[in-house]
Design a protein around this motif. Structure first.
Motif, PDB file in Angstrom:
ATOM      1  N   ILE A 113      32.951  -2.508 -23.730  1.00 36.97           N
ATOM      2  CA  ILE A 113      32.834  -3.373 -24.643  1.00 36.97           C
ATOM      3  C   ILE A 113      32.278  -3.976 -24.927  1.00 36.97           C
ATOM      4  CG2 ILE A 113      35.921  -2.125 -25.598  1.00 36.97           C
ATOM      5  CD1 ILE A 113      36.792  -4.199 -23.411  1.00 36.97           C
ATOM      6  N   LEU A 114      31.292  -4.151 -23.961  1.00 35.32           N
ATOM      7  CA  LEU A 114      30.149  -5.526 -23.955  1.00 35.32           C
ATOM      8  C   LEU A 114      30.039  -6.421 -24.666  1.00 35.32           C
ATOM      9  CD1 LEU A 114      27.683  -6.384 -21.197  1.00 35.32           C
ATOM     10  CD2 LEU A 114      26.775  -4.827 -22.238  1.00 35.32           C
ATOM     11  N   PHE A 115      30.224  -5.992 -26.251  1.00 35.19           N
ATOM     12  CA  PHE A 115      29.733  -6.471 -27.260  1.00 35.19           C
ATOM     13  C   PHE A 115      31.354  -6.818 -27.415  1.00 35.19           C
ATOM     14  CE2 PHE A 115      25.802  -4.462 -27.098  1.00 35.19           C
ATOM     15  CZ  PHE A 115      24.910  -5.846 -27.339  1.00 35.19           C
ATOM     16  N   GLU A 116      32.350  -6.057 -27.612  1.00 34.97           N
ATOM     17  CA  GLU A 116      33.146  -6.306 -28.419  1.00 34.97           C
ATOM     18  C   GLU A 116      33.659  -7.586 -27.584  1.00 34.97           C
ATOM     19  OE1 GLU A 116      32.800  -2.411 -28.576  1.00 34.97           O
ATOM     20  OE2 GLU A 116      32.167  -3.434 -27.368  1.00 34.97           O
ATOM     21  N   SER A 117      33.960  -8.117 -26.387  1.00 32.85           N
ATOM     22  CA  SER A 117      34.438  -8.149 -25.858  1.00 32.85           C
ATOM     23  C   SER A 117      34.143 -10.219 -25.175  1.00 32.85           C
ATOM     24  CB  SER A 117      34.898  -8.019 -23.969  1.00 32.85           C
ATOM     25  OG  SER A 117      33.306  -7.951 -23.430  1.00 32.85           O
ATOM     26  N   GLY A 118      32.863  -9.960 -25.801  1.00 29.58           N
ATOM     27  CA  GLY A 118      31.960 -11.440 -25.531  1.00 29.58           C
ATOM     28  C   GLY A 118      30.915 -11.005 -24.228  1.00 29.58           C
ATOM     29  N   SER A 119      31.074  -9.679 -23.454  1.00 27.38           N
ATOM     30  CA  SER A 119      30.151 -10.393 -22.301  1.00 27.38           C
ATOM     31  C   SER A 119      29.509 -10.099 -22.496  1.00 27.38           C
ATOM     32  CB  SER A 119      31.021  -9.085 -21.454  1.00 27.38           C
ATOM     33  OG  SER A 119      32.127  -9.320 -21.265  1.00 27.38           O
ATOM     34  N   TYR A 120      28.242  -9.168 -23.501  1.00 27.30           N
ATOM     35  CA  TYR A 120      27.091  -9.551 -23.287  1.00 27.30           C
ATOM     36  C   TYR A 120      26.062 -11.387 -23.222  1.00 27.30           C
ATOM     37  CZ  TYR A 120      27.265 -11.173 -28.329  1.00 27.30           C
ATOM     38  OH  TYR A 120      28.176 -12.123 -29.935  1.00 27.30           O
ATOM     39  N   LYS A 121      27.027 -12.214 -23.842  1.00 26.50           N
ATOM     40  CA  LYS A 121      26.675 -13.705 -23.312  1.00 26.50           C
ATOM     41  C   LYS A 121      26.145 -13.690 -22.310  1.00 26.50           C
ATOM     42  CE  LYS A 121      29.162 -14.887 -27.371  1.00 26.50           C
ATOM     43  NZ  LYS A 121      30.638 -15.248 -27.725  1.00 26.50           N
ATOM     44  N   LYS A 122      27.073 -13.274 -21.160  1.00 31.72           N
ATOM     45  CA  LYS A 122      26.656 -13.798 -20.093  1.00 31.72           C
ATOM     46  C   LYS A 122      25.585 -12.860 -19.541  1.00 31.72           C
ATOM     47  CE  LYS A 122      29.756 -11.011 -17.861  1.00 31.72           C
ATOM     48  NZ  LYS A 122      31.471 -11.287 -17.257  1.00 31.72           N
ATOM     49  N   CYS A 123      24.917 -11.874 -19.989  1.00 34.36           N
ATOM     50  CA  CYS A 123      23.654 -11.195 -19.760  1.00 34.36           C
ATOM     51  C   CYS A 123      22.667 -11.506 -19.797  1.00 34.36           C
ATOM     52  CB  CYS A 123      24.428  -9.503 -20.279  1.00 34.36           C
ATOM     53  SG  CYS A 123      25.936  -8.557 -19.646  1.00 34.36           S
ATOM     54  N   ASP A 124      21.531 -11.284 -19.089  1.00 33.13           N
ATOM     55  CA  ASP A 124      19.785 -11.449 -19.189  1.00 33.13           C
ATOM     56  C   ASP A 124      19.613 -10.068 -20.459  1.00 33.13           C
ATOM     57  OD1 ASP A 124      19.427 -14.522 -17.404  1.00 33.13           O
ATOM     58  OD2 ASP A 124      20.381 -12.426 -16.302  1.00 33.13           O
ATOM     59  N   PHE A 125      19.751  -9.443 -19.974  1.00 27.78           N
ATOM     60  CA  PHE A 125      19.010  -8.281 -20.594  1.00 27.78           C
ATOM     61  C   PHE A 125      20.403  -7.114 -20.687  1.00 27.78           C
ATOM     62  CE2 PHE A 125      15.379  -9.624 -18.536  1.00 27.78           C
ATOM     63  CZ  PHE A 125      14.114  -9.855 -19.673  1.00 27.78           C
ATOM     64  N   VAL A 126      20.325  -6.177 -22.100  1.00 27.95           N
ATOM     65  CA  VAL A 126      21.481  -5.630 -22.020  1.00 27.95           C
ATOM     66  C   VAL A 126      20.637  -4.278 -22.790  1.00 27.95           C
ATOM     67  CG1 VAL A 126      22.642  -4.362 -24.049  1.00 27.95           C
ATOM     68  CG2 VAL A 126      22.690  -7.130 -22.872  1.00 27.95           C
ATOM     69  N   ILE A 127      21.689  -3.062 -22.291  1.00 25.97           N
ATOM     70  CA  ILE A 127      20.856  -1.439 -22.471  1.00 25.97           C
ATOM     71  C   ILE A 127      21.754  -0.831 -23.267  1.00 25.97           C
ATOM     72  CG2 ILE A 127      20.470   0.922 -21.463  1.00 25.97           C
ATOM     73  CD1 ILE A 127      18.903  -0.954 -18.681  1.00 25.97           C
ATOM     74  N   ASN A 128      21.687  -0.357 -23.761  1.00 28.31           N
ATOM     75  CA  ASN A 128      22.495   0.187 -24.646  1.00 28.31           C
ATOM     76  C   ASN A 128      22.566   2.201 -25.087  1.00 28.31           C
ATOM     77  OD1 ASN A 128      25.127   1.543 -26.402  1.00 28.31           O
ATOM     78  ND2 ASN A 128      23.449   1.755 -28.052  1.00 28.31           N
ATOM     79  N   VAL A 129      23.338   2.647 -23.691  1.00 25.87           N
ATOM     80  CA  VAL A 129      23.063   4.144 -23.946  1.00 25.87           C
ATOM     81  C   VAL A 129      23.762   4.512 -25.526  1.00 25.87           C
ATOM     82  CG1 VAL A 129      23.191   6.053 -22.683  1.00 25.87           C
ATOM     83  CG2 VAL A 129      23.979   4.278 -21.643  1.00 25.87           C
ATOM     84  N   ASP A 169      18.127  -4.303 -25.667  1.00 25.01           N
ATOM     85  CA  ASP A 169      17.034  -5.160 -25.266  1.00 25.01           C
ATOM     86  C   ASP A 169      16.637  -3.650 -25.175  1.00 25.01           C
ATOM     87  OD1 ASP A 169      16.504  -7.950 -24.315  1.00 25.01           O
ATOM     88  OD2 ASP A 169      18.702  -7.926 -23.634  1.00 25.01           O
ATOM     89  N   PHE A 170      17.676  -3.062 -24.496  1.00 23.39           N
ATOM     90  CA  PHE A 170      16.620  -1.396 -24.167  1.00 23.39           C
ATOM     91  C   PHE A 170      17.564  -0.276 -24.953  1.00 23.39           C
ATOM     92  CE2 PHE A 170      16.049  -4.522 -20.851  1.00 23.39           C
ATOM     93  CZ  PHE A 170      14.628  -3.649 -20.658  1.00 23.39           C
ATOM     94  N   ILE A 171      17.286   1.137 -25.367  1.00 23.99           N
ATOM     95  CA  ILE A 171      17.688   2.240 -25.744  1.00 23.99           C
ATOM     96  C   ILE A 171      17.706   2.982 -24.916  1.00 23.99           C
ATOM     97  CG2 ILE A 171      19.098   3.067 -27.437  1.00 23.99           C
ATOM     98  CD1 ILE A 171      17.577   1.230 -29.233  1.00 23.99           C
ATOM     99  N   ILE A 172      19.242   4.048 -24.242  1.00 23.63           N
ATOM    100  CA  ILE A 172      18.693   4.994 -23.205  1.00 23.63           C
ATOM    101  C   ILE A 172      19.270   6.450 -24.470  1.00 23.63           C
ATOM    102  CG2 ILE A 172      18.667   6.447 -21.330  1.00 23.63           C
ATOM    103  CD1 ILE A 172      18.911   4.077 -19.686  1.00 23.63           C
ATOM    104  N   ILE A 187      12.504   0.953 -17.426  1.00 24.73           N
ATOM    105  CA  ILE A 187      12.825  -0.828 -17.912  1.00 24.73           C
ATOM    106  C   ILE A 187      13.129  -1.228 -16.411  1.00 24.73           C
ATOM    107  CG2 ILE A 187      15.044  -1.399 -17.439  1.00 24.73           C
ATOM    108  CD1 ILE A 187      16.174   1.010 -19.554  1.00 24.73           C
ATOM    109  N   LEU A 188      13.431  -0.574 -15.705  1.00 24.19           N
ATOM    110  CA  LEU A 188      13.162  -1.377 -14.294  1.00 24.19           C
ATOM    111  C   LEU A 188      11.949  -2.396 -13.498  1.00 24.19           C
ATOM    112  CD1 LEU A 188      14.883   1.023 -12.223  1.00 24.19           C
ATOM    113  CD2 LEU A 188      15.751  -1.455 -12.439  1.00 24.19           C
ATOM    114  N   ASN A 189      10.610  -0.941 -14.677  1.00 26.10           N
ATOM    115  CA  ASN A 189       8.700  -1.567 -14.436  1.00 26.10           C
ATOM    116  C   ASN A 189       9.217  -3.346 -15.652  1.00 26.10           C
ATOM    117  OD1 ASN A 189       8.257  -0.124 -12.695  1.00 26.10           O
ATOM    118  ND2 ASN A 189       7.692   1.867 -13.782  1.00 26.10           N
TER     119      ASN A 189
END
Length: 198
Positions: A113-129, A169-172, A187-189
């Protein structure tokens, strides 16, 4: 400054598999759901749960997790109340964990629940699987020994892939372990180049 990479995805999408791949490459991974479960064993959190939900979700002082889950997954307001207890505890714990890993260029913060909880705001980048819906349903039925209806109920309480991916930012696409590995290397590169240039 350590970069926080948020890792999310719907239930059964394979977030844990992706998290384990990052971990195997030596990147520190914080699994929020796992830590939340541990924190729900602590007196401070248990007291808040008892005050909010009453003693019916306890048996001889032990939290009945399944009973609590049933309540919150059928009532979005109750789910909000529980999240209001657990999220602050997880945030505090993560901040302490982050201090222990401050010498790492980046860490992974994994939560459904990264988005639902608002935690994404403290992330520099986000990966969605992402994974096909039927695959996800089947995985969760087998993993949690549950029913299709219960899985769909939990999926309904989460953002859908379109919403998550539009803010990521990234989708796996979790079609195979090989596909995951290829995406992680990309992503790591990207992150390492970003780091060199920053």
């Amino acid at each position: 400054m350590t970069k926080i990479i948020g890792l999310t995805g719907g239930i059964g999408s394979g977030k844990t598999t992706v998290a384990n791949e990052f971990s195997s490459l030596g990147i520190p991974v914080y699994i929020a759901d796992l830590e939340a479960r541990k924190l729900m064993q602590t007196d401070s959190v248990l007291n808040l749960i008892k005050a909010e939900f009453g003693s019916t979700v306890f048996d001889k002082g032990v939290l009945l997790r399944e009973k609590l889950s049933e309540i919150v997954f059928n009532d979005s307001r109750k789910l909000e109340k529980l999240n209001g207890i657990v999220h602050p505890a997880v945030k505090k714990h993560f901040d302490e964990w982050l201090l222990d890993h401050k010498n790492n260029p980046f860490v992974i913060y994994e939560t459904a629940i990264l988005f639902e909880s608002g935690s994404y705001k403290k992330c520099d980048f986000v990966i969605n699987v992402e994974a096909p819906l039927e695959v996800r349903i089947q995985r969760v039925i087998e993993r949690d020994n549950t029913t299709r209806e219960k899985v769909l109920e939990r999926i309904k309480n989460q953002w859908n892939d379109e919403e998550k991916s539009s803010k990521s930012d990234f989708i796996i696409k979790n079609t195979s372990i090989e596909a995951i590995k290829v995406e992680i290397v990309k992503i790591l590169n990207f992150l390492r180049i970003k780091q060199i240039n920053s």
